[in-house]
Write an enzyme that holds these catalytic residues in place. Structure first.
Site, short mmCIF file in Angstrom:
data_model
loop_
_atom_site.label_atom_id
_atom_site.label_comp_id
_atom_site.label_asym_id
_atom_site.label_seq_id
_atom_site.Cartn_x
_atom_site.Cartn_y
_atom_site.Cartn_z
N ILE A 141 3.35 -1.73 0.33
CA ILE A 141 4.80 -1.57 0.33
C ILE A 141 5.31 -1.60 1.76
CG2 ILE A 141 6.71 -0.02 -0.26
CD1 ILE A 141 5.02 1.10 -2.52
N SER A 142 6.43 -2.26 2.01
CA SER A 142 7.10 -2.29 3.31
C SER A 142 6.18 -2.87 4.38
CB SER A 142 7.59 -0.89 3.67
OG SER A 142 8.46 -0.92 4.78
N SER A 143 5.80 -2.11 5.39
CA SER A 143 4.88 -2.65 6.39
C SER A 143 3.56 -3.03 5.75
CB SER A 143 4.64 -1.61 7.50
OG SER A 143 3.86 -2.15 8.54
N PHE A 165 5.39 -5.54 -1.94
CA PHE A 165 6.64 -4.86 -2.33
C PHE A 165 7.51 -4.64 -1.10
CE2 PHE A 165 3.65 -3.99 -5.64
CZ PHE A 165 4.38 -3.75 -6.80
N HIS A 281 15.40 -0.08 -0.26
CA HIS A 281 14.04 -0.26 0.27
C HIS A 281 13.06 0.71 -0.41
CE1 HIS A 281 11.26 -1.94 3.13
NE2 HIS A 281 10.91 -0.75 3.58
#
Length: 314
Positions: A141-143, A165, A281
């Site tokens: 997820i994210s980074s 994601f 986010h």
């Protein structure tokens, strides 16, 4: 903007499952191969392994760490159920714990950066536990989603599939350094043609013309950290890498969550893109959907593996 990530994922920890297995997260301290950035290596090996176990790599988000990623998802419990191994890398970037998804080294096969350290973890795990080299997967997820794209792009010989994601296209954060935060990319100002994006992916492994891992992406339309434009750019990137039309072959509403729309590209379900309407986010992890994508509930017989299917299968 990165400070926002620290709070938007706190809900993950509260949703952590209760483990009944005696197995636990362990840190690997021995030499496991080239690791120029000193990425931390944590691993979850269930009490009962499948024969030639698959491996799932789960890189964390910014301001997270391996322990938070382990506690904040269902993957370790699922590993205990189905006998696969989970690798939890830990970013060496102490400033914000984001991943190196910017340096030329990390974006290039076996050239260095955080990605090489993670690739070394996979190779060590395959050797130590007699893992299945054709069933190695990555999700984040994210980074962690950004690193997922980096690993799928730069190491197509090592990974069979990825699930990202709330990330960005491979190469979108590229810059001079290991800890570059690209505000231009994060805010949706980096736009390229599909051919330009695909050339970056292909440059990640110079001379490679073999089988490409399948890819799955998710993004919220109201993402305030990594603008939704990145979802549209990711689609352009991967459909060009795979040689697909920009027109989805199927569109399915309200899956896997009400308000989310699933777009499938290509005739063999090789690239999936999920648009989450109204979602920030703080996107909800969908372990069941990722598990199905990787076919990780399959423990014997014709399970999905590297080299099976795809637009450029050999």
């Amino acid at each position: 903007m990165r400070s926002v990530i620290n709070s938007v994922f706190t809900w993950i920890l509260a949703a952590a499952p209760t483990l009944t297995s005696a197995a636990s997260l362990q840190k690997v301290t021995e030499d496991f191969g080239p690791n120029p950035r000193n990425v931390g290596f944590y691993i979850y090996v269930p009490d009962k392994l499948a024969a030639n176990p698959p491996i799932l790599v789960n890189p964390h988000w910014c301001h997270g760490d391996a322990q938070a990623c382990y506690a904040g998802s269902q993957y370790s419990a699922l590993a205990s159920r189905y006998g696969f191994i989970v690798v939890y890398p830990d970013s060496p970037n102490t400033a914000d714990k984001c991943w190196d998804v910017s340096s030329n080294e990390t974006l290039t096969h076996d050239a260095g950066g955080d990605s090489l350290g993670i690739a070394s973890m996979v190779r060590w795990t395959l050797d130590r536990y007699k893992g299945d080299p054709k069933r190695v997967f990555v999700t984040g997820i994210s980074s962690g989603a950004m690193m997922t794209s980096v690993l799928v792009g730069a190491y197509p010989d090592l990974f069979a599939a990825g699930s990202a994601f709330a990330g960005v296209p491979y190469g979108c954060f590229s810059g001079n350094g290991y800890g570059v935060w690209s505000d231009a990319c994060a805010t949706g100002k980096v736009k390229k043609t599909g051919a330009e994006w695909a050339s970056m992916v292909k440059a990640g492994y110079p001379g490679y013309s073999g089988w490409r891992p399948k890819m799955q992406i998710f993004h919220g339309t109201q993402d305030e950290v990594l603008n939704y434009t990145n979802f549209e750019e990711e689609i352009k990137e991967w459909i060009t890498v795979f040689g697909y039309s920009e027109t989805p072959t199927t569109t399915t509403s309200n899956t896997p969550v009400s308000g989310w729309t699933k777009y499938v590209y290509g005739g063999n379900d090789w690239f999936q893109a999920f648009s989450a309407a109204g979602v920030s986010h703080n996107i909800q992890n969908q372990e069941a959907t990722a598990m199905a994508w990787f076919d990780l509930t399959c423990t014997e017989g014709d399970c999905f593996q590297w080299g099976q299917g795809g637009p450029t299968a050999q």
